[in-house]
Write a protein that holds these residues in place. Structure first.
Motif, PDB file in Angstrom:
ATOM      1  N   GLU A 145       0.818  -1.211   0.000  1.00  0.00           N
ATOM      2  CA  GLU A 145       0.000   0.000   0.000  1.00  0.00           C
ATOM      3  C   GLU A 145       0.851   1.259   0.000  1.00  0.00           C
ATOM      4  O   GLU A 145       2.060   1.226   0.219  1.00  0.00           O
ATOM      5  CB  GLU A 145      -0.899   0.010   1.234  1.00  0.00           C
ATOM      6  CG  GLU A 145      -0.110   0.120   2.526  1.00  0.00           C
ATOM      7  CD  GLU A 145      -0.975   0.371   3.760  1.00  0.00           C
ATOM      8  OE1 GLU A 145      -2.202   0.343   3.666  1.00  0.00           O
ATOM      9  OE2 GLU A 145      -0.382   0.613   4.828  1.00  0.00           O
ATOM     10  N   LYS A 146       0.191   2.366  -0.247  1.00  0.00           N
ATOM     11  CA  LYS A 146       0.744   3.713  -0.071  1.00  0.00           C
ATOM     12  C   LYS A 146       2.157   3.828  -0.634  1.00  0.00           C
ATOM     13  O   LYS A 146       2.354   3.847  -1.840  1.00  0.00           O
ATOM     14  CB  LYS A 146       0.685   4.100   1.413  1.00  0.00           C
ATOM     15  CG  LYS A 146      -0.714   4.083   1.996  1.00  0.00           C
ATOM     16  CD  LYS A 146      -0.698   4.424   3.483  1.00  0.00           C
ATOM     17  CE  LYS A 146      -2.068   4.331   4.096  1.00  0.00           C
ATOM     18  NZ  LYS A 146      -2.085   4.603   5.547  1.00  0.00           N
ATOM     19  N   ASP A 147       3.160   3.894   0.243  1.00  0.00           N
ATOM     20  CA  ASP A 147       4.540   4.072  -0.214  1.00  0.00           C
ATOM     21  C   ASP A 147       5.411   2.856   0.083  1.00  0.00           C
ATOM     22  O   ASP A 147       6.619   2.976   0.264  1.00  0.00           O
ATOM     23  CB  ASP A 147       5.153   5.330   0.414  1.00  0.00           C
ATOM     24  CG  ASP A 147       5.065   5.322   1.931  1.00  0.00           C
ATOM     25  OD1 ASP A 147       4.551   4.328   2.501  1.00  0.00           O
ATOM     26  OD2 ASP A 147       5.503   6.305   2.558  1.00  0.00           O
ATOM     27  N   GLU A 148       4.808   1.676   0.109  1.00  0.00           N
ATOM     28  CA  GLU A 148       5.594   0.464   0.365  1.00  0.00           C
ATOM     29  C   GLU A 148       6.387   0.021  -0.862  1.00  0.00           C
ATOM     30  O   GLU A 148       7.416  -0.629  -0.744  1.00  0.00           O
ATOM     31  CB  GLU A 148       4.680  -0.680   0.826  1.00  0.00           C
ATOM     32  CG  GLU A 148       4.166  -0.513   2.241  1.00  0.00           C
ATOM     33  CD  GLU A 148       3.429  -1.736   2.738  1.00  0.00           C
ATOM     34  OE1 GLU A 148       3.693  -2.165   3.871  1.00  0.00           O
ATOM     35  OE2 GLU A 148       2.577  -2.275   1.994  1.00  0.00           O
ATOM     36  N   VAL A 149       5.886   0.347  -2.055  1.00  0.00           N
ATOM     37  CA  VAL A 149       6.615   0.067  -3.285  1.00  0.00           C
ATOM     38  C   VAL A 149       6.783   1.391  -4.020  1.00  0.00           C
ATOM     39  O   VAL A 149       5.850   1.883  -4.662  1.00  0.00           O
ATOM     40  CB  VAL A 149       5.862  -0.947  -4.170  1.00  0.00           C
ATOM     41  CG1 VAL A 149       6.594  -1.151  -5.500  1.00  0.00           C
ATOM     42  CG2 VAL A 149       5.722  -2.288  -3.444  1.00  0.00           C
ATOM     43  N   VAL A 150       7.958   1.986  -3.889  1.00  0.00           N
ATOM     44  CA  VAL A 150       8.231   3.289  -4.491  1.00  0.00           C
ATOM     45  C   VAL A 150       9.606   3.277  -5.140  1.00  0.00           C
ATOM     46  O   VAL A 150      10.391   2.340  -4.970  1.00  0.00           O
ATOM     47  CB  VAL A 150       8.167   4.429  -3.442  1.00  0.00           C
ATOM     48  CG1 VAL A 150       6.748   4.636  -2.959  1.00  0.00           C
ATOM     49  CG2 VAL A 150       9.106   4.142  -2.262  1.00  0.00           C
ATOM     50  N   SER A 152      13.531   4.669  -5.852  1.00  0.00           N
ATOM     51  CA  SER A 152      14.650   4.855  -4.918  1.00  0.00           C
ATOM     52  C   SER A 152      14.650   6.239  -4.288  1.00  0.00           C
ATOM     53  O   SER A 152      15.158   6.431  -3.183  1.00  0.00           O
ATOM     54  CB  SER A 152      15.986   4.614  -5.635  1.00  0.00           C
ATOM     55  OG  SER A 152      16.110   5.473  -6.761  1.00  0.00           O
ATOM     56  N   ASP A 153      14.012   7.211  -4.970  1.00  0.00           N
ATOM     57  CA  ASP A 153      13.935   8.564  -4.419  1.00  0.00           C
ATOM     58  C   ASP A 153      12.680   8.770  -3.551  1.00  0.00           C
ATOM     59  O   ASP A 153      12.409   9.877  -3.091  1.00  0.00           O
ATOM     60  CB  ASP A 153      13.979   9.616  -5.526  1.00  0.00           C
ATOM     61  CG  ASP A 153      12.820   9.495  -6.514  1.00  0.00           C
ATOM     62  OD1 ASP A 153      11.945   8.621  -6.308  1.00  0.00           O
ATOM     63  OD2 ASP A 153      12.784  10.265  -7.487  1.00  0.00           O
ATOM     64  N   GLY A 154      11.924   7.690  -3.361  1.00  0.00           N
ATOM     65  CA  GLY A 154      10.741   7.765  -2.507  1.00  0.00           C
ATOM     66  C   GLY A 154       9.478   8.198  -3.222  1.00  0.00           C
ATOM     67  O   GLY A 154       8.403   8.227  -2.616  1.00  0.00           O
ATOM     68  N   LYS A 155       9.583   8.524  -4.506  1.00  0.00           N
ATOM     69  CA  LYS A 155       8.408   8.944  -5.267  1.00  0.00           C
ATOM     70  C   LYS A 155       7.649   7.728  -5.795  1.00  0.00           C
ATOM     71  O   LYS A 155       8.244   6.685  -6.055  1.00  0.00           O
ATOM     72  CB  LYS A 155       8.826   9.858  -6.427  1.00  0.00           C
ATOM     73  CG  LYS A 155       9.420  11.182  -5.970  1.00  0.00           C
ATOM     74  CD  LYS A 155       9.791  12.060  -7.157  1.00  0.00           C
ATOM     75  CE  LYS A 155      10.376  13.391  -6.683  1.00  0.00           C
ATOM     76  NZ  LYS A 155      10.769  14.257  -7.835  1.00  0.00           N
TER      77      LYS A 155
END
Length: 442
Positions: A145-150, A152-155
């Motif tokens: 969910e959400k930002d669990e798969v982003v 390398s820069d977090g985007k």
């Protein structure tokens, strides 16, 4: 601040409440598991939300499905000596009453990612906090969910292929492990059965619609080879059960891994992907992911839209798909792409019109996937088909329903000697939409 229990002798001993929403099962339920593992006994609750129900047609079959599921849950809990408290109204008002009725320490529930749900939960959290009550929510309806798969820069990823690659790399047994709720059923609060509002009390009629089975395993073997052929019964039809949580997403994925159903697994990842997109880009609920597409000059011909809704376009595959939707609350996925492309590109009607119609009719409607699919078909979404890709409904028919078995089942008028006249000629419509899109995107 919440008054002390000493000043409220009418209240029961301190308890925790678990709020069912899109997780209508006792087994393998993340939020329920955490509630049952807590120090206090747990009383489950479900709220028929007027904010949602008031916008639905009174014949909406999904309300019947939810109602039947709630009655089943209530019966299961009654057999355990507990109960499911069922309420009908505006959630914020109901929670204010529950705070007065019970001495609540913590409310547990599972995340919901849709814009309305996020706003609702924020308001409820404030009500509870003002009364000294914790509000804890958990991930349950997706794998990631959400930002669990982003990146390398977090985007967030906005293209599926690299997202899926990381999704697969990150996947391990931890993410599909079952929550053993059954071990803690003794923690349900002991209470007598309470009354439940009837469908008619909420202004709804009981639907006679047949709902798909939750048994999807037998469909996995042939899914990859036959999923695109609408005449075959080769899709899992599990969407309704994932939407309302009557099947665990972890169990579904674990089963697919065991069966080596790789293509079906990728469809579960697409679902995660669209949930993630809606979370990060909530404006895409009703605005184009690519803003330039909101410059398109749609024709929005209401007569043609009605013809599309009724399955009267003169294109066999489009008409069969719309009639299947209207009669059964379901449409085959390949056909969904064809009818969506036809509305946006052949008729130059705003994708939001079609998305709204699907939202009303589809039993398995999920906002994230539906919006994502419609924007994909239009070309306005992330990772969408290019605007100059225009499905030819006749070629799609020849490729995926060559014997017209699907068409004859749902649109039998095509068996007649005198066939319906197409509402628009394909080559003309293609040229028209390319000019309109090119102008908007210039």
């Amino acid at each position: 601040m919440k008054k002390s229990s000493e000043n409220q002798p009418s209240k029961t001993p301190k308890i925790n409440l678990f709020w069912f929403r899109r997780d209508l099962r006792l087994e393998d339920n993340a939020g329920l598991y955490n509630a049952l593992k807590s120090d206090n006994t747990v009383l489950p609750i479900f709220i028929f939300d007027k904010n949602i129900l008031d916008k639905l047609p009174k014949t909406d079959a999904r309300v019947t499905f939810i109602y039947q599921t709630i009655v089943n849950l209530k019966n299961q809990l009654n057999k355990l000596g507990s109960d499911l408290l069922v309420e009908y109204g505006v959630p914020e008002e109901i929670w204010k009453k529950l705070v007065e009725k019970f001495d609540i320490e913590t409310v547990y529930t599972n995340h919901d990612y849709e814009p309305y749900a996020k706003k609702r939960d924020s308001e409820i959290a404030k009500v509870l906090k003002n009364n000294g009550i914790d509000f804890k929510t958990f991930k349950d309806q997706v794998i990631f969910e959400k930002d669990e798969v982003v990146k390398s820069d977090g985007k967030p990823y906005t293209v599926f292929t690299p997202y899926f690659k990381i999704w697969q790399q990150k996947l391990n047994d931890f993410y599909i492990k079952e929550y053993p709720t059954k071990k803690y059923f003794k923690k349900f609060a002991e209470t007598s059965p309470s009354s439940t509002p009837f469908l008619k009390d909420m202004g709804f009629e009981e639907s006679k619609q047949l709902f798909p089975s939750a048994n999807f395993e037998e469909k996995l073997a042939s899914y990859e080879k036959r999923r695109d052929y609408p005449a075959d019964d080769a899709t899992s039809r599990i969407g309704l059960h994932l939407r309302f949580g009557t099947v665990s997403i972890r169990n579904a994925l674990a089963t697919a891994i065991e069966k080596k159903a790789n293509k079906w697994i990728s469809e579960l990842a697409w679902r995660d992907f669209y949930m993630m997109i809606l979370w990060h880009f909530p404006q895409t609920q009703n605005k184009a992911f690519k803003p330039a597409y909101d410059n398109i000059e749609w024709r929005n011909n209401e007569k043609e839209f009605k013809a599309w809704c009724n399955g009267e376009t003169g294109y066999p595959l489009v008409d069969a798909g719309m009639k299947q939707l209207n009669e059964s609350g379901f449409m085959h996925n390949r056909v969904r792409m064809v009818v969506a492309s036809f509305l946006c590109k052949h008729l130059l009607i705003d994708w939001r019109w079609g998305e709204t119609y699907f939202a009303e009719k589809l039993l398995d409607y999920e906002m994230a996937s539906n919006v994502g699919g419609w924007q994909w078909a239009c070309g306005s979404g992330n990772d969408a088909a290019p605007y100059f890709r225009v499905f030819n409904p006749e070629l799609q028919l020849k490729k995926f329903d060559p014997k017209m078995e699907y068409v004859f089942k749902w649109a039998p008028e095509y068996k007649l000697a005198i066939l319906p006249v197409p509402i628009v000629e394909h080559t003309f419509a293609r040229d028209r939409v390319l000019k309109a899109f090119k102008k908007a995107l210039a």
